[in-house]
Structure formats: structure tokens, C-alpha cells
Design a protein around this motif. Sequence first.
Motif, short mmCIF file in Angstrom:
data_model
loop_
_atom_site.label_atom_id
_atom_site.label_comp_id
_atom_site.label_asym_id
_atom_site.label_seq_id
_atom_site.Cartn_x
_atom_site.Cartn_y
_atom_site.Cartn_z
N LEU A 72 0.99 -1.24 0.02
CA LEU A 72 -0.01 0.03 -0.04
C LEU A 72 0.98 1.38 -0.01
O LEU A 72 2.17 1.17 0.46
CB LEU A 72 -0.86 0.29 1.24
N THR A 73 0.17 2.45 -0.39
CA THR A 73 0.89 3.71 -0.64
C THR A 73 0.38 4.57 0.41
O THR A 73 -0.87 4.95 0.21
CB THR A 73 1.25 4.33 -1.84
N ARG A 104 5.54 -9.36 9.23
CA ARG A 104 5.94 -7.92 9.82
C ARG A 104 5.42 -7.12 8.76
O ARG A 104 5.21 -7.42 7.61
CB ARG A 104 7.33 -7.85 10.07
N LEU A 105 5.41 -5.75 9.13
CA LEU A 105 5.07 -4.70 8.06
C LEU A 105 6.49 -3.82 8.01
O LEU A 105 7.22 -3.71 8.87
CB LEU A 105 4.14 -3.70 8.65
N VAL A 113 11.90 -1.77 8.96
CA VAL A 113 10.76 -2.59 9.40
C VAL A 113 9.96 -1.45 10.34
O VAL A 113 10.39 -0.47 11.07
CB VAL A 113 11.47 -3.66 10.61
N ILE A 114 8.65 -1.54 10.13
CA ILE A 114 7.81 -0.65 11.03
C ILE A 114 7.97 -1.24 12.31
O ILE A 114 7.50 -2.50 12.65
CB ILE A 114 6.49 -0.76 10.40
N PRO A 115 8.14 -0.33 13.22
CA PRO A 115 8.55 -0.72 14.59
C PRO A 115 7.20 -1.68 15.34
O PRO A 115 6.19 -1.28 15.16
CB PRO A 115 8.79 0.36 15.47
N ILE A 153 4.31 0.74 1.87
CA ILE A 153 4.44 -0.26 2.95
C ILE A 153 4.04 -1.48 2.26
O ILE A 153 3.17 -1.62 1.59
CB ILE A 153 4.05 0.29 4.07
N ARG A 154 4.62 -2.68 2.90
CA ARG A 154 4.18 -4.05 2.33
C ARG A 154 4.16 -4.99 3.69
O ARG A 154 4.77 -4.63 4.55
CB ARG A 154 5.17 -4.54 1.31
#
Length: 183
Positions: A72-73, A104-105, A113-115, A153-154
Motif C-alpha cells: 500500500l502507499t 511483519r510490516l 521494518v515498521i517498529p 509499505i508492505r
Amino acid sequence: MPRTEVAGIAPGTAVGTERSVDVDVTAPAAGACPETWTIGARLTPVGGQTSGTVGIQGSPFDTWIAVTGAQLTLPEAGLYEVIADVQGGVIMNGSVSNAYLQARLFDVTANAVIPLTTRTILLFAATPSASVHTLHATASASALYQVAGPRTIRVEGLKHRDSGTTSGEAIWALNFRFKKVSD
């Protein structure tokens, strides 16, 4: 005579043709022409969703793999709620120890990595040597994520095992979504 006065612009990037604003106008009494009108506006939140799946049986163990279609954006600067409902599946053939699937994202734009979003979907400590087990489980990975501009993000998946044979490993992003919660 009524007049319109525009005062200031909200902080952030909430100005543009890509945004929707709900405007509420309080109607005056019938026949009245007030000097002041009461007008309120609410920003319609930016949001989006998608889904995807990836078979990771051919990928190396302990390597993060992008889940196909689960990208997604985030379109602008702001604070977003990001959520991925994920499912994983694996077949364990005979004796297997410490096998797990994780998701994970990942922020592709920032290469980070998104925390606090890594989740163990499935964990199996050991299986008997003369058995075959097919396992499926679900988990959700979520975070409040502040970005300074547009970001891609994915969802990513990983498989691990200490010993034994596994097959058919797959990770599904059943629902991957975001919603902007503030500028």
C-alpha cells in the motif's frame, strides 16, 4: 451583506484536490440574512486496503519475503493506523523441531521494518517422527506509524525451523489496510 472570510490553513498537507471535506452549515432562521454564519468542517480520513498471498516453500529459511499484492502507499505526511490480518500455513513431515512462521510490516521507501509489527503466526516446538501435520493460524500486525511524506509499505513473511522437513509454507495477508488518524 454576508461575506466569506478564510482564515489560515491547517497544519500538515491537508490541502489538495485528493482530499474530501465534509462541510456542515447551520441554516439561519427563515428569511434572515445573518452577518455571521456557523460553518464546521471535518476532514474525511485517507484510507486504503488490499490483500495478497505468497508461497514461501521455495525460499530460504530465515529470509523475509514480500507477500505478493500486499503493498500500500500512504499518500502524505501524517500519523497512520496500519493493520495486517495475516494467516500462515505449513505441512510438517515427520519429526520437526522449533518451526515457525512470522509476518511483519515493512516500509519500502525507508527500507526499514515498521517498529513493533513483527508477529509470530505459527509456532510448533516438536512433532513425533511418524506423523504428518498440516497447520494453519492467524495473527494481526498493527501500529501507529508517523511518516514525513508518501511511503510505500508492505507485508513480509518468514519461515524458520531448527530441524526436520517442512513443505507448503505460505503466508496470506487477508486484509492489509491503513487509515490516517492525524496530520
